[in-house]
Scaffold this motif. Structure first.
Motif, PDB file in Angstrom:
ATOM      1  N   SER A 187      -4.300   8.479   4.554  1.00  0.00           N
ATOM      2  CA  SER A 187      -5.576   8.264   3.882  1.00  0.00           C
ATOM      3  C   SER A 187      -5.745   6.812   3.458  1.00  0.00           C
ATOM      4  CB  SER A 187      -5.687   9.189   2.669  1.00  0.00           C
ATOM      5  OG  SER A 187      -4.645   8.917   1.745  1.00  0.00           O
ATOM      6  N   TRP A 188      -4.649   6.078   3.312  1.00  0.00           N
ATOM      7  CA  TRP A 188      -4.732   4.640   3.002  1.00  0.00           C
ATOM      8  C   TRP A 188      -4.856   3.829   4.284  1.00  0.00           C
ATOM      9  CZ3 TRP A 188      -2.755   1.944  -1.829  1.00  0.00           C
ATOM     10  CH2 TRP A 188      -2.910   2.769  -2.950  1.00  0.00           C
ATOM     11  N   THR A 225       0.836  -1.194   0.000  1.00  0.00           N
ATOM     12  CA  THR A 225       0.000   0.000   0.000  1.00  0.00           C
ATOM     13  C   THR A 225       0.872   1.246   0.000  1.00  0.00           C
ATOM     14  OG1 THR A 225      -0.115  -0.208   2.405  1.00  0.00           O
ATOM     15  CG2 THR A 225      -1.973  -1.052   1.158  1.00  0.00           C
ATOM     16  N   GLU A 226       0.267   2.345  -0.383  1.00  0.00           N
ATOM     17  CA  GLU A 226       0.929   3.650  -0.309  1.00  0.00           C
ATOM     18  C   GLU A 226       1.061   4.051   1.162  1.00  0.00           C
ATOM     19  OE1 GLU A 226       2.382   7.219  -2.299  1.00  0.00           O
ATOM     20  OE2 GLU A 226       1.818   5.259  -3.072  1.00  0.00           O
ATOM     21  N   LYS A 253     -11.221   0.786   0.601  1.00  0.00           N
ATOM     22  CA  LYS A 253     -11.685   0.427   1.945  1.00  0.00           C
ATOM     23  C   LYS A 253     -13.015   1.123   2.219  1.00  0.00           C
ATOM     24  CE  LYS A 253      -9.114   4.120   4.332  1.00  0.00           C
ATOM     25  NZ  LYS A 253      -8.136   4.436   5.396  1.00  0.00           N
ATOM     26  N   PHE A 285      -6.648  -1.134  -4.291  1.00  0.00           N
ATOM     27  CA  PHE A 285      -6.926  -0.998  -2.863  1.00  0.00           C
ATOM     28  C   PHE A 285      -8.074  -0.016  -2.641  1.00  0.00           C
ATOM     29  CE2 PHE A 285      -6.402   1.253   1.160  1.00  0.00           C
ATOM     30  CZ  PHE A 285      -6.370   0.203   2.060  1.00  0.00           C
ATOM     31  N   ARG A 342      -5.200   6.644  -5.913  1.00  0.00           N
ATOM     32  CA  ARG A 342      -4.245   7.075  -4.899  1.00  0.00           C
ATOM     33  C   ARG A 342      -4.825   8.155  -4.003  1.00  0.00           C
ATOM     34  NH1 ARG A 342       1.400   9.536  -6.825  1.00  0.00           N
ATOM     35  NH2 ARG A 342      -0.017  11.220  -7.440  1.00  0.00           N
ATOM     36  N   LYS A 372       2.780  -0.629  -6.102  1.00  0.00           N
ATOM     37  CA  LYS A 372       1.730  -0.306  -5.148  1.00  0.00           C
ATOM     38  C   LYS A 372       0.412  -0.902  -5.659  1.00  0.00           C
ATOM     39  CE  LYS A 372       4.308   2.562  -2.651  1.00  0.00           C
ATOM     40  NZ  LYS A 372       5.505   2.649  -3.512  1.00  0.00           N
ATOM     41  N   TRP A 373      -0.505  -1.115  -4.723  1.00  0.00           N
ATOM     42  CA  TRP A 373      -1.803  -1.653  -5.099  1.00  0.00           C
ATOM     43  C   TRP A 373      -2.559  -0.634  -5.957  1.00  0.00           C
ATOM     44  CZ3 TRP A 373      -2.549  -6.623  -4.322  1.00  0.00           C
ATOM     45  CH2 TRP A 373      -1.952  -7.276  -3.244  1.00  0.00           C
ATOM     46  N   SER A 432       0.493   6.400   3.434  1.00  0.00           N
ATOM     47  CA  SER A 432      -0.292   7.614   3.573  1.00  0.00           C
ATOM     48  C   SER A 432      -1.391   7.342   4.591  1.00  0.00           C
ATOM     49  CB  SER A 432      -0.902   8.030   2.230  1.00  0.00           C
ATOM     50  OG  SER A 432      -1.821   9.087   2.397  1.00  0.00           O
ATOM     51  N   PRO A 476      -8.960   6.496  -1.768  1.00  0.00           N
ATOM     52  CA  PRO A 476      -9.075   5.069  -1.398  1.00  0.00           C
ATOM     53  C   PRO A 476     -10.271   4.748  -0.532  1.00  0.00           C
ATOM     54  CG  PRO A 476      -7.476   6.145  -0.005  1.00  0.00           C
ATOM     55  CD  PRO A 476      -7.945   7.191  -0.966  1.00  0.00           C
ATOM     56  N   ALA A 531     -11.213  -3.786   3.837  1.00  0.00           N
ATOM     57  CA  ALA A 531     -10.443  -3.366   2.665  1.00  0.00           C
ATOM     58  C   ALA A 531     -10.360  -4.531   1.687  1.00  0.00           C
ATOM     59  CB  ALA A 531      -9.048  -2.885   3.059  1.00  0.00           C
TER      60      ALA A 531
END
Length: 941
Positions: free
Chosen positions: A283-284, A278-279, A355, A353, A474, A349-350, A281, A477, A333
């Motif tokens: 927010s992820w 995952t990134e 959630k 992804f 990105r 990266k995904w 971040s 998410p 997720a």
């Protein structure tokens, strides 16, 4: 309701405590007002609970609360009332929640010694929390601290193999230098046990805060010595939450990627591909606590050419709202199995992804369970029929409530495939940091797996997705639409119990219907077994799995014929059957248990497990409605089979009645007549009947009946029978028979013919006048956990031989003693009242009876006259009419007392003419010769 009360009490910036008031008060008010608007308009449960809790936290300086210009005007409430109001609002909400919801009391309770459990543990080995069940091999693999075990699946106490995997001294020294504990942290905790192929397992351990993975050969149960870096696969900290699942030789993990645990990732490790993650971040992923991950095979026979998906379940800190504290939100997720990352954007990266919020709440009360502890996916032949079960609690601790919510996989798929996206808010000073995205969504849909439609557009993998789609993923998410539970509420709510693990099995009962049996483990080492019957939750039993009160951290379910549960904890592994049918000794008890695993076999007169042996070919009796009327009649218990109890006159008799069911009500009868707690010299306990000071009237036939409801009826069973008689000396003539009118202890006469001897061991009564049952045929469950019922052998017993000195006239002696103490009390009261030692009401009574014409003593009259001083005459009507001028006492700094008070100093003689001090009166003073100028010692002269 809570929001309105809280807003009326404390929605004001001046009500914020000192650390918070240092911030902009205008911004604080805007945030609280926005929370209120969000609650009213969108009914956001998370914001609702957050507002209530924040109000109890920020309103600490209640003396600072005052109205604010342009804002809400606060009523003037005292500090204590304000604190109690805000706290009472929150506690009232919890009390209201605790009285709602489908909660139930376990019908049966088994201690560890009551049932057949198998255990495994070894000295100096801890943390048996990583379990892997291989039913093909009949083996249970256990990962503990520095050791891996291979146990027999049918008997975990049998160890087949073990492998020690310790940390080298240099690695342990490095761990200690980093500030970790040598005894706890700097060991190798086995956290990953996954099946790689038929001959190998993939294992990982914390390895002194340097995660390490290797391959375990099942042939000789040894490592291949091909160590791999465990970062992203295994947690650094043995106490940190994480999850893994092996899918087609690829390991999917949710854990922390660094030593400090501040970089959480969801990753995929593959021998043929680089790490996909995952990134980094918020927010992820924002401080997630991972609990479970599993694969759903949506790509099998999919007409759209869809891909398989891996679902992760965790709790994280909310990114939608900004509050003073951390608001936790449960998440689900999803990533696609065929995801390869992006070509230019989101490299490694995904790209799939996404959630969403996982809701488990009570909508009628707006109460949310916002922490998920464990998830179990009950898979079906078709993925759309799969059901997800989760265990939830509230983040604001000590609430004492746990909930089980269920979700349809079709609802989950609907949210991820068609749900709206959220984006970061651009409005400043708003507590809502994410809002719905109302713009145009790029095509192909961001976060979706590659399907046949994409392949027709020459997009065969995520590497060919356009940058616009990848950039959108990105930055967006999070989905706005939440995943709602089945029935829009919890399947099960428990009070004063914290569930930690869950396992569910779908059972086909004899009535041809499927029932989901829910097994939940607690933080006290207990296991609960429940199921939902026609919208009603029925908890069949609770079992004590662990001797010590500690959490059960892992729960596995065997679906083969063995039918076992495996519980892992810090102290060991416990193997438990899924049913204890053999514990039910009668047909009524077996049927009223309402256990889909159990049925009554009339041929063998025993309760058996319908999934074992040739049970399907037998004629079995089972009713999940609890209709015990299906049971065959049982012969009545003969009088000679009653237990004989002999008691000396004046002694006590303790008649035990141990009822198995916690839902049953106990009814005692004497010679066929119901007893009540108001009976003379009678004490009804939870497990028996105590009769003290036994006389001839207490002798007779005592029966203990169990009354339990099922299928709208009340079923009675005779549990114990006693014949109580007096143990008299041989030279004493036999006592005459007891008169019929003195037998009944119950003021309500019993119906004729309702004798326990003729009704049989098991009988059905719907409107029996001798049964004292609540209205609507509802039987109140017992609040205790009874032990196992003992057999009823015929024996003669003499109880309390040391009590033979107690005679029939004890009541007269007690009454005489009471009257004696009462007379002493009245005498003491009259004496103290006469001596003026009691307060004013008694003194007034004394004055009324004896009169009060005494005058002040001479020495005090002189003092009082010396304290008077003239007051200037006022030009009022009283003085003009010739009234005498008023005199006021001069302030001496001390209060004067009236004549009849405790402070009066008695004097035995009066000598008005004697101005000289006397030896008999050493403390008398002459107020004329020694005028009192100042009474206070501190007054300046």
């Amino acid at each position: 309701m809570v929001a309105q009360l809280a807003r009326r009490h404390c929605l004001n910036p001046a009500c914020i405590s000192e650390p918070v008031r240092a911030a902009d008060t205008k911004q604080v008010l805007d945030k609280l007002q926005a929370s209120r608007v969000l609650i009213q308009e969108k009914r956001d449960v998370s914001a609702y609970v957050e507002l209530v809790v924040r109000l109890t936290a920020v309103c600490s300086s209640f003396s600072l609360c005052r109205s604010h210009r342009g804002n809400i005007t606060l009523p003037k409430i005292p500090e204590s009332n304000m604190a109690l109001s805000v706290l009472g609002v929150f506690l009232g909400l919890l009390l209201e929640v605790s009285t709602h919801g489908p909660s139930s009391v376990p019908r049966s309770s088994w201690k560890q010694d009551d049932v057949n459990l198998l255990e495994f543990w070894e000295p100096d080995v801890f943390n048996y929390t990583t379990l892997l069940l291989s039913e093909d091999r009949g083996v249970l693999y256990v990962g503990a601290r520095e050791v891996i075990y291979q146990l027999n699946m049918n008997n975990v106490s049998i160890k087949s193999n073990q492998l020690m995997w310790k940390v080298p001294e240099n690695d342990m020294s490095m761990c200690i230098l980093k500030g970790k504990s040598k005894e706890t942290d700097c060991r190798n905790y086995i956290r990953v046990l996954q099946v790689l192929d038929e001959d190998n397992l993939y294992v990982c351990g914390t390895h002194a805060f340097q995660p390490l993975c290797d391959y375990l050969s099942l042939e000789n149960f040894s490592l291949h010595n091909r160590p791999e870096d465990g970062r992203g696969k295994c947690s650094f900290d043995p106490g940190q939450s994480f999850t893994t699942v092996m899918v087609d030789g690829e390991l999917y993990s949710g854990t922390a990627y660094n030593f400090l645990g501040s970089e959480p990732i969801i990753s995929r490790s593959s021998p043929s591909q680089s790490l996909l993650r995952t990134e980094y971040s918020t927010s992820w992923l924002n401080e997630p606590s991972f609990v479970f991950a599993d694969v759903i095979r949506e790509g099998q026979n999919s007409p759209d050419g869809d891909d398989d998906k891996i679902y992760y379940f965790f709790t994280e800190v909310s990114v939608e709202y900004e509050f003073f504290g951390k608001l936790l939100i449960p998440r689900i997720a999803r990533v696609c199995k065929g995801d390869l990352g992006g070509q230019r954007t989101l490299q490694k990266k995904w790209t799939s992804f996404l959630k969403a919020k996982l809701v488990c709440s009570m909508p009628e009360l707006n109460f949310v369970f916002n922490v998920v502890h464990d998830v179990f996916i009950l898979k079906a032949p078709h993925w759309r029929d799969t059901v997800i079960y989760g265990v939830f609690t509230s983040q604001w601790g000590n609430v004492g409530l746990s909930a089980v919510c269920a979700y349809n996989m079709s609802s989950v798929h609907e949210v991820f495939s068609k749900g709206k996206y959220m984006q970061k808010a651009t409005v400043e000073q708003s507590h809502t940091k994410w809002v719905r995205f109302n713009g145009i969504t790029p095509s192909p849909r961001p976060g979706a797996c590659i399907t046949n439609l994409n392949r027709m557009q020459n997009i065969n993998s995520s590497l060919q997705l356009p940058d616009k789609t990848l950039q959108f993923v990105r930055d967006h998410p999070l989905l706005e639409d939440p995943v709602l539970p089945i029935g829009n509420g919890p399947r099960l709510i428990t009070k004063d119990v914290n569930y930690t693990q869950i396992a569910v099995e779908r059972v086909l009962a004899l009535d041809g219907n499927l029932y989901d049996v829910i097994f939940t483990a607690t933080d006290k080492g207990f296991l609960h077994k429940s199921l939902v019957l026609e919208g009603e939750v029925h908890t069949v039993e609770e079992i004590q799995l662990l001797k010590n009160s500690e959490p059960i951290k892992t729960l596995l379910l065997s679906t083969r014929a063995a039918q076992f549960l495996y519980a892992g904890s810090d102290s060991g592994v416990v193997q438990c059957p899924t049913a204890f049918c053999e514990k039910y000794l009668s047909c009524v008890d077996c049927v009223l248990a309402r256990d889909p695993y159990c049925a009554w076999d009339a041929r063998s007169t025993s309760c058996i497990n319908i999934f074992r042996g040739d049970a399907q070919q037998r004629k079995l009796i089972q009713s999940l409605k609890g209709d015990a009327g299906m049971c065959p009649p049982v012969a009545a218990l003969a009088l000679e089979d009653y237990q004989q109890v002999a008691v000396k006159p004046g002694g006590s008799a303790d008649l035990s009645c141990q009822v198995r069911s916690n839902l049953a009500q106990v009814l005692w009868k004497l010679n066929g007549h119901a007893l009540t707690e108001a009976s003379r010299f009678l004490l009804m306990g939870e497990n028996g009947l105590l009769i003290y000071s036994v006389t001839a009237e207490d002798t007779g036939r005592y029966e203990c009946w169990s009354v339990e409801s099922g299928a709208g009826q009340n079923f009675t069973r005779l549990v114990a029978g006693y014949v109580l008689r007096l143990d008299l000396p041989e030279n004493t003539p036999p006592l005459s028979a007891r008169r019929p009118q003195s037998v009944s202890r119950d003021p309500t006469p019993a119906s004729e013919g309702n004798d326990g001897l003729t009704s049989g061991l098991t009988s059905t009564h719907t409107d029996s006048p001798s049964l004292t049952t609540p209205p609507n045929n509802a039987i109140k469950p017992k609040s205790h956990i009874p032990p196992e019922v003992s057999n009823l052998p015929t024996r003669t017993e003499t109880l309390d031989p040391s009590a033979k000195y107690i005679q029939h006239d004890n009541s007269i002696a007690l009454l005489s003693l009471f009257l004696l103490f009462f007379l002493l009390f009245l005498t003491a009261l009259a004496y103290n009242c006469y001596m003026q030692y009691l307060p004013a009401p008694c003194l007034r009574l004394r004055a009324a009876l004896l009169g009060s014409n005494k005058k002040p003593q001479a020495e005090y009259v002189a003092c009082e006259s010396g304290l008077m001083e003239p007051v200037q005459e006022k030009t009022d009507s009283a003085n003009q009419n010739g009234a005498h001028p008023l005199h006021a006492l001069r302030d001496t700094g001390y209060e004067t007392e009236p004549e009849y008070v405790n402070g009066r100093v008695p004097s035995n003689s009066f000598e008005d003419g004697d101005d000289s001090p006397s030896k008999d009166r050493p403390f008398d003073i002459d107020c004329v010769s020694q005028p009192i100028e100042y009474a206070d010692a501190d007054t300046p002269h």
